[in-house]
Scaffold this motif. Structure first.
Motif, PDB file in Angstrom:
ATOM      1  N   ILE A 267       5.741  -0.947   5.020  1.00 46.94           N
ATOM      2  CA  ILE A 267       5.637  -2.307   3.929  1.00 46.94           C
ATOM      3  C   ILE A 267       6.063  -1.719   2.508  1.00 46.94           C
ATOM      4  O   ILE A 267       6.517  -2.538   1.938  1.00 46.94           O
ATOM      5  N   ARG A 268       5.597  -0.581   2.010  1.00 44.91           N
ATOM      6  CA  ARG A 268       6.140  -0.218   0.830  1.00 44.91           C
ATOM      7  C   ARG A 268       7.666  -0.277   0.788  1.00 44.91           C
ATOM      8  O   ARG A 268       8.144  -0.755  -0.344  1.00 44.91           O
ATOM      9  N   ALA A 270       9.382  -2.110   2.234  1.00 47.96           N
ATOM     10  CA  ALA A 270       9.832  -3.449   2.346  1.00 47.96           C
ATOM     11  C   ALA A 270       9.824  -4.110   0.999  1.00 47.96           C
ATOM     12  O   ALA A 270      10.719  -5.127   0.670  1.00 47.96           O
ATOM     13  N   LEU A 271       8.729  -3.783   0.410  1.00 45.68           N
ATOM     14  CA  LEU A 271       8.342  -4.135  -1.018  1.00 45.68           C
ATOM     15  C   LEU A 271       9.623  -3.688  -2.051  1.00 45.68           C
ATOM     16  O   LEU A 271      10.103  -4.533  -2.509  1.00 45.68           O
ATOM     17  N   ASP A 272       9.933  -2.470  -1.733  1.00 37.37           N
ATOM     18  CA  ASP A 272      10.781  -1.826  -2.719  1.00 37.37           C
ATOM     19  C   ASP A 272      12.158  -2.511  -2.545  1.00 37.37           C
ATOM     20  O   ASP A 272      13.043  -2.506  -3.604  1.00 37.37           O
ATOM     21  N   ARG A 273      12.671  -2.786  -1.238  1.00 35.67           N
ATOM     22  CA  ARG A 273      14.114  -3.361  -1.306  1.00 35.67           C
ATOM     23  C   ARG A 273      13.821  -5.098  -1.119  1.00 35.67           C
ATOM     24  O   ARG A 273      14.828  -5.496  -0.731  1.00 35.67           O
ATOM     25  N   GLY A 274      12.757  -5.586  -1.351  1.00 32.28           N
ATOM     26  CA  GLY A 274      12.460  -7.016  -1.288  1.00 32.28           C
ATOM     27  C   GLY A 274      12.627  -7.878  -0.030  1.00 32.28           C
ATOM     28  O   GLY A 274      13.228  -8.820  -0.144  1.00 32.28           O
ATOM     29  N   ASP A 275      12.291  -7.014   0.872  1.00 30.65           N
ATOM     30  CA  ASP A 275      12.456  -7.429   2.192  1.00 30.65           C
ATOM     31  C   ASP A 275      11.284  -8.576   2.932  1.00 30.65           C
ATOM     32  O   ASP A 275      10.412  -7.980   3.403  1.00 30.65           O
TER      33      ASP A 275
ATOM     34  N   LEU B 247       5.520  -9.578  -2.823  1.00 27.43           N
ATOM     35  CA  LEU B 247       6.810  -9.333  -3.711  1.00 27.43           C
ATOM     36  C   LEU B 247       6.803  -9.609  -5.095  1.00 27.43           C
ATOM     37  O   LEU B 247       7.486  -9.059  -5.858  1.00 27.43           O
ATOM     38  N   LYS B 250       5.212  -6.288  -6.621  1.00 24.68           N
ATOM     39  CA  LYS B 250       5.697  -5.573  -5.762  1.00 24.68           C
ATOM     40  C   LYS B 250       5.449  -3.923  -6.559  1.00 24.68           C
ATOM     41  O   LYS B 250       5.228  -2.949  -5.995  1.00 24.68           O
ATOM     42  N   SER B 254       3.114  -1.390  -4.746  1.00 25.66           N
ATOM     43  CA  SER B 254       3.736  -0.493  -4.487  1.00 25.66           C
ATOM     44  C   SER B 254       2.901   1.054  -4.961  1.00 25.66           C
ATOM     45  O   SER B 254       2.876   2.066  -4.174  1.00 25.66           O
ATOM     46  N   ILE B 257      -0.316   1.387  -3.152  1.00 23.79           N
ATOM     47  CA  ILE B 257      -0.177   1.993  -1.692  1.00 23.79           C
ATOM     48  C   ILE B 257       0.121   3.439  -1.975  1.00 23.79           C
ATOM     49  O   ILE B 257      -0.310   4.118  -1.131  1.00 23.79           O
TER      50      ILE B 257
END
Lengths: 298, 298
Positions: A267-268, A270-275, B247, B250, B254, B257
């Motif tokens: 999840i983290r 995915a947040l970082d890459r804006g997914d 998002l 984030k 992040s 987390i």
């Protein structure tokens, strides 16, 4: 065996074993006593704490109690429920098993099995059978004063036999779960039990504790809502019991923590890459699983 | 300003702004409508879904509704509550702000603030004030049919002003939280809000989802007890809304987390080295914090 035969057998087994000894009168031991006494059994109890025994006697939770290991009481018992911490169990059996009658049955309430069951069965006399079980019930409080046999109503009871157990003992233990009023009763091997309990109970307690300790901002307490309250209810925890349970199941628990961390890292990342798609797919899966789970519970 | 003056001012402010427009009639928008109508306000609503508007009209949740952005309705509004997803908010203001009367106030219900508030204030007409707020209330269900103004009773309401907001708007918004029936009302900056919400709400949702998705053994469902149920209640989640909220926040989320994972790794490492003292000290800390927190909530 049809239903009626099974019921008949259940009664006979239970009528014949009418003196039940509980060793350790905590929340669970006390709640067992309460339920069994109500069902007409004669409940004997041993606990090192005098107040505990006095309270249990005064409140009709047990019929007879002792703060010492009484030879006489052990000799009377038709069945024994061991409700103390795991590490005490082995020593206790070594020291006192000579006082038991032949043919009795012993069960326990311990929250981990692999670390305990095989060792007990190894050292136990051949004329006595130990069949492990785990009442998955509890409260955030401990001690005999919080005894309450209603905690079994919506809970799981797991019988945990090994290859050395007889079908009769499994049946006896299964029926104990039934008469105590548990909602679901299952049979699992020690290994299956520990894998399951590592996930549904121990991992959740690790999460609750970590959520509570990972942030030192005391002001945040004022902003907590239902979700935070739900996730940390079990963060009030008996540290002596739970640290022992965790360590007795450390391989399984460690593996569950690892898999959970990997999932959270997903999840983290995915947040970082804006997914957004990744996040949504995980949320859909969790929603679907939780919905099914609500259905099963109903 | 003493208590009576404050109450007087509150009434005047609220009597003078009697036509309240709600944009987006979901669970929260509908619950606002229900509460405001009960308090005697005239509640107007815009939602693209015809069933939603029909249901709200038939059930007395709103006084007047439209599935299209009605120039007339916008011109009548004394105050506007924007209850749609964050990303729609900016476009909506750009497209329709010309239809508003001068001097009205706008607030929202958005779960993240930094990503939204400054941009809205930048593009908004000078004669209209946007004061952000966040009702920390909800359910595992969504949609106008689940509207229920009792969800505010035990919940937090946060007013989120920037340096561009007037004291009057802050006061107006604060009082809105009051009359809607929220239990705790606080004022936080957008940055403080997002840091807080990242921990008490977003992190908890990430944990619940990950706990539900990290194990594929479907049989485990049969063994779940109260603790697992509590930790995954919020794993039933509206993926469109929450992925957007995650998002939009984030960086904070992040970080939360990451700190939580470090804490959990601490437990796993203690298990690996058999360190009961470390486990106990963390459990004592979590127990102490959770106990304090129960006290605050009472």
């Amino acid at each position: 065996m049809d239903k009626q035969e099974r019921a008949g057998k259940m009664s006979m087994e239970w009528i014949n074993r009418k003196n039940i000894l509980i060793v350790g009168l905590g929340l669970i031991g006390g709640s067992y006593g309460m339920a069994l006494k109500r069902l007409g059994y004669r409940v004997l109890a041993i606990d090192t704490d005098k107040d505990t025994i006095d309270y249990a006697m005064e409140n009709g939770i047990i019929d007879s109690g002792s703060t010492e290991v009484s030879e006489e009481m052990l000799g009377e018992a038709d069945a024994v429920i061991f409700a103390l911490y795991p590490h005490v169990f082995v020593e206790w059996i070594k020291n006192y098993q000579q006082y038991f009658k032949s043919g009795i049955r012993i069960t326990d309430v311990t929250g981990v099995k692999t670390a305990v069951v095989y060792e007990i069965q190894d050292i136990l006399r051949d004329d006595i059978e130990f069949i492990a079980s785990h009442p998955m019930a509890g409260k955030e409080t401990s001690g005999v004063r919080y005894s309450d046999d209603r905690i079994f109503r919506d809970a799981n009871f797991i019988v945990v036999p090994t290859e050395r157990n007889t079908p009769e003992a499994v049946e006896w233990c299964y029926n104990m779960g039934r008469i105590l009023g548990f909602r679901h009763i299952s049979v699992l091997s020690p290994e299956e039990h520990d894998k399951m309990i590592g996930y549904v109970s121990q991992l959740t307690h690790c999460i609750a504790v970590s959520l509570m300790t990972c942030n030192d901002d005391e002001n945040l307490v004022h902003y907590t809502g239902d979700s935070f309250r739900d996730l940390t209810r079990i963060a009030r925890i008996n540290e002596v019991m739970w640290s022992e349970l965790f360590l007795d199941n450390k391989e399984e628990l460690s593996g569950h923590i690892e898999r959970f961390i990997e999932e959270l890292k997903g999840i983290r990342d995915a947040l970082d890459r804006g997914d957004a798609e990744y996040l949504k797919s995980k949320m859909r899966l969790s929603t679907e699983r939780r919905a099914k789970f609500d259905k099963v519970r109903k």
